[in-house]
Enzyme design. Sequence first.
Site, short mmCIF file in Angstrom:
data_model
loop_
_atom_site.label_atom_id
_atom_site.label_comp_id
_atom_site.label_asym_id
_atom_site.label_seq_id
_atom_site.Cartn_x
_atom_site.Cartn_y
_atom_site.Cartn_z
N ASP A 1 0.83 -1.21 0.00
CA ASP A 1 0.00 0.00 0.00
C ASP A 1 0.87 1.27 0.00
O ASP A 1 1.59 1.53 0.96
CB ASP A 1 -0.91 -0.05 1.24
CG ASP A 1 -2.01 1.00 1.20
OD1 ASP A 1 -2.00 1.85 0.29
OD2 ASP A 1 -2.86 0.97 2.10
N ASP B 1 -10.50 3.99 -1.90
CA ASP B 1 -11.17 3.01 -1.04
C ASP B 1 -12.68 3.00 -1.26
O ASP B 1 -13.33 4.03 -1.16
CB ASP B 1 -10.90 3.34 0.44
CG ASP B 1 -9.44 3.17 0.78
OD1 ASP B 1 -8.60 3.10 -0.15
OD2 ASP B 1 -9.12 3.12 1.98
C1 GAL Z 1 -5.75 2.18 2.48
C2 GAL Z 1 -6.15 1.02 1.60
C3 GAL Z 1 -7.18 0.22 2.35
C4 GAL Z 1 -6.58 -0.26 3.67
C5 GAL Z 1 -6.03 0.90 4.46
C6 GAL Z 1 -5.23 0.45 5.66
O1 GAL Z 1 -4.79 2.95 1.81
O2 GAL Z 1 -6.66 1.50 0.39
O3 GAL Z 1 -7.62 -0.87 1.57
O4 GAL Z 1 -5.60 -1.19 3.39
O5 GAL Z 1 -5.17 1.70 3.67
O6 GAL Z 1 -4.72 1.50 6.41
#
Ligand code: GAL
Length: 523
Positions: free
Chosen positions: A264, A330
Amino acid sequence: MATRPRRPLLLSALSVLGLAVVAATGSGVQADREPGILTPPPPRTPRINGPSVYGVRPGRPFLYRIPAIGDRPMRFRAEGLPAGLALDEATGIVRGTITDLTPRSHQLTLIASNARGRASRPFRIVVGDTLALTPPMGWNDWYTFYEQPSDELMRKAADIMISSGMADHGYQYVNIDDAWMGKPGSNDPALAGPARDERGMINANGRFPDMKALTDYIHALGLKAGLYTSPGPLTCAGFHGSHGYEAQDAARFVEWGFDFLKYDWCSYEKVAPKGSSPDPERLQKPYRQMGTLLKEQPRDIVLNLCQYGMGDVWTWGAEVGGHSWRTTGDLGLEKGERLPGFYSIGFRNARHSAFAGPGRWNDPDYILIGYVGNAHDISEPPKPTTLTPNEQYSYMSMWVLMAAPLFYSGDITRLDPFTLNVLNNAEVIAVNQDALGLQARFVRKTDDEFVLVKPLEDGSLAVGLFNLSEETRTISVRMAELGVNRRRVRDLWRWKDIGVFEDDYSASVGRHGVMLVRMDPIP
Ligand code: GAL
């Protein structure tokens, strides 16, 4: 030749269907217009589910639990099993390491039998460089448990994946998202402590006392384990990331026995701010680095790129070693306007259909139905989805047609019959897992309706007719638009043969609902 609506040849299907839909949907208040569980109870005779093709790199450990529904006990057999693999006849779990290191296909026949009957299916193991030959399926804790994942929770999730029948439909990965590591500055003793050991290997936080024991537990069930981190110094939730320790982390994930990594972007933005080097190199660098490291490991790890679609990731995600990539932000944060957020996320994802294929999937994020937490306020307890039943059928149908990775991220500990019915429909999932690996394309999209078509390996087409309007609506598709003529049509949610159609096919579809069909060629 101009086509005009025609009645089906075998059955007066539209009227039969129309009646059924009207009866199920009524015409009064919205609640009456929504269907309940559409799918009949599963057969008691064996039915083998899951993909017909599976990729593994030469010399890497192999693990596959044959997904099958039908009465238990069931006995499994596999003809043509390559040397080095062994099948547990009672559980249907195949494990081992294929001794022949030559890149090639092994053609097997999987057989399942119980007191009521027997089923068999071809299955191809492809030893080569490509993993995730069909979209990965599983559960991820993020949208329910946010910063609270734990060893106990993940074991429970794995148990439920088996007991709920999800694994029998092909769900396989039990994935930990953010927050399994230490958190700098945290007052919580479980999250304190050194980020890494003396070798630079990342430590799990106090909620994960023994990661290897956890993956052993998951693997013993025939399932796989996934993990998350960021190429930046911190994850999105502010936990320790991989920056500067990428090689140690890749080795650590192997040592711990993980099979999947979500990587990520997050605080990598600070490492490589916009303009610091030309895009797309700036965007690709961390993913190419991790992709290359993972390929060198003695264990297959499927890599999911999470960077929200920046720099048209679908055009280069596979080349840097990714097997799937998020195409959008998201889903849980997406504010729907007239329609719930999954539609706009899905529409954006749908545009990149040309880039998907075996080992390379566009990822529009998770399936959020059942009890789901609030991504805008993660301290809130999970609540039942506000999506109507029709919307849930549409959501799942879109993801299935788009060959999206199928990860449920609602509360797996509180699955109700309706949610399970949406998640566990063998004929619907077969469309997603089809070995041809094509992502559906739009046949049509207006403000009121859209039609998606996904060609399948056996020459049939999966077609979704989606109603975006506020009223029940008749949606039609001409066979000419699909490039075919006469087809036999089967309703995949209801498991009903509808009939044979020549020039076109129409269905009456409720508000925000879908008719998902398979159209088979007629010899
Ligand atoms: C976001 C991601 C989510 C989740 C989250 C965790 O950037 O898109 O799916 O993983 O971080 O902090």
